[in-house]
Design an enzyme around this catalytic site. Sequence first.
Site, mmCIF file in Angstrom:
data_model
loop_
_atom_site.group_PDB
_atom_site.id
_atom_site.type_symbol
_atom_site.label_atom_id
_atom_site.label_comp_id
_atom_site.label_asym_id
_atom_site.label_seq_id
_atom_site.Cartn_x
_atom_site.Cartn_y
_atom_site.Cartn_z
ATOM 1 N NE ARG A 6 36.083 -22.964 25.294
ATOM 2 C CZ ARG A 6 36.155 -24.224 24.909
ATOM 3 N NH1 ARG A 6 36.628 -25.154 25.749
ATOM 4 N NH2 ARG A 6 35.761 -24.597 23.699
ATOM 5 N NE ARG B 124 -9.503 -9.792 0.608
ATOM 6 C CZ ARG B 124 -9.050 -8.542 0.795
ATOM 7 N NH1 ARG B 124 -7.967 -8.340 1.492
ATOM 8 N NH2 ARG B 124 -9.704 -7.511 0.280
ATOM 9 C CD GLU C 125 33.198 -22.971 19.612
ATOM 10 O OE1 GLU C 125 32.118 -23.071 18.969
ATOM 11 O OE2 GLU C 125 33.809 -21.908 19.762
ATOM 12 N NE ARG D 15 35.375 -16.777 22.228
ATOM 13 C CZ ARG D 15 36.520 -16.648 21.578
ATOM 14 N NH1 ARG D 15 36.951 -15.441 21.241
ATOM 15 N NH2 ARG D 15 37.235 -17.699 21.258
ATOM 16 C CG HIS D 16 34.481 -19.024 26.649
ATOM 17 N ND1 HIS D 16 35.835 -18.785 26.558
ATOM 18 C CD2 HIS D 16 34.138 -19.660 25.504
ATOM 19 C CE1 HIS D 16 36.302 -19.269 25.432
ATOM 20 N NE2 HIS D 16 35.277 -19.803 24.755
ATOM 21 C CG ASN E 236 1.473 -4.330 18.988
ATOM 22 O OD1 ASN E 236 2.598 -4.022 18.615
ATOM 23 N ND2 ASN E 236 0.683 -5.127 18.290
ATOM 24 C CG HIS F 123 31.783 -22.261 23.633
ATOM 25 N ND1 HIS F 123 32.912 -22.458 24.387
ATOM 26 C CD2 HIS F 123 30.773 -22.910 24.297
ATOM 27 C CE1 HIS F 123 32.616 -23.193 25.447
ATOM 28 N NE2 HIS F 123 31.314 -23.479 25.408
ATOM 29 C CB VAL G 71 4.892 -1.687 16.851
ATOM 30 C CG1 VAL G 71 5.111 -2.014 15.385
ATOM 31 C CG2 VAL G 71 5.652 -2.649 17.740
ATOM 32 C CE LYS G 72 0.583 -2.289 14.439
ATOM 33 N NZ LYS G 72 1.000 -3.000 13.201
ATOM 34 N NE ARG H 253 -1.991 0.883 3.866
ATOM 35 C CZ ARG H 253 -1.323 1.730 4.658
ATOM 36 N NH1 ARG H 253 -1.156 2.999 4.291
ATOM 37 N NH2 ARG H 253 -0.826 1.316 5.804
ATOM 38 C CG ASN I 10 40.270 -19.057 24.041
ATOM 39 O OD1 ASN I 10 39.393 -18.745 24.835
ATOM 40 N ND2 ASN I 10 40.010 -19.802 22.970
#
Length: 430
Positions: free
Chosen positions: A327, A145, A357, A267-268, A179, A423, A183-184, A81, A274
């Site tokens: 970890r 419809r 992981e 993340r750890h 809502n 991970h 949003v609207k 529209r 590492n």
Amino acid sequence: MNGSNDGIMSGKYEDNPTPLTDYNPAPHHRRKPFATNGDKFALIMVGLPARGKTFIAHKIKHYFDFFHSAPTKVFNAGQFRRKLLGAKSTHKFFDPKNEKANKTREDIARKTMDALIDWLRGKNADDAPLGRIAIYDATNTTRQRRKWIIDRLMPVLQSHRNLIFIESVCEDKEMVKQNILSVKLSMPDYEGLDPKSAIEDFKQRIEHYKQSYAPLDGKNDEQLSWIKMLNGGENLTMNRIKGSIPGKLVSLLMNLHTFPRPIYLSRHGQSLYNKQNRIGGDSGLSKEGEEYAKVLAEYVENHILNPKESIARNAKHSRLYISTMQRSIQTTKWIKHTVQQDGWVSMRPRRFAALDEIYAGKFDGMSQEEILKQAPEECKRREKDKLNYRYPRGESYADAIERVQLVALQLERHRDPVLVVAHNGIIRIL
């Protein structure tokens, strides 16, 4: 075995399609699997405005696209529209007494449906029918419809069970209000308009649709396949839902809701492996990783459990998801697990093997330099296609996606804040 065939029969795995040769004139080409197995599905949203239909439609799209390799696309009548007429449509455009606007809206519905059908009829590179899931995102509040939709789509679909109506009903006035506010008011239709006027206009739009709204029910729609959600997922009713894709759809909708809440991903902390540039393994944290764990605990206390502002209903009911690896466990050891007055334990850790992981198989515990030296061809294959590359006797990202979807569904279900400590590969998937 003839020596000329040794290369072909060596057992080496190739990510690329097997080359066409005199020895193998019709090679087996590896194709990406599709969850629909070539079938086409149409999901039809039903409901009054501000009931979360578009939110639900896009959740469905991302779920099937990402976790099930099923090409999925949303066709939103509102977007069509605005493309055809521009924004700034007031509630008068949706008044059933406005005959001129009614004809225009019918034309928009046809154009949206035409685009959906053209997409459903698409084919893949082999000129073979391509299984797809199309989502028709509009109010579709009248039986007239919905009958028109059925008449348009049945010649395209393999079965009437591949046409599923999804109705979102909301009897909670406060939820509808939130809502509209969240949003609207940001819609292009209300750009530059003061919030009070925008809210009033949108409420009148809802009233126009209510005049002809005919909800799905077991008496009048007994022969149709449909799913009805009440109050953002508090209750789910379904009718004539059968098959793999419909079953996966129900599984998603059972866990889905429209309540806002934050999800935190971490993340750890740095592990000993590492620091040594080794992949995989199950080592504990390095000194630097221990420091990160303490900083994370402070962040949880100050920003998750006791935020200055929170979109969640109860920040004290925050949850903690971790993997089963050392970890990840050690990274969360400083987080407090306070028992609240209602008995809830804040940040009670839940361990999921699905969050572990990606398993490196034969390369588990090896350094990047060792892998490059011992298996340079494997490094090239991984660099070429990280998503589908599978470590020898290990996993690929695609394998991990399959197991992580179970956790993703649980994350969708929660209405409380959630912190996930996992991970690198798993965080990317989430």
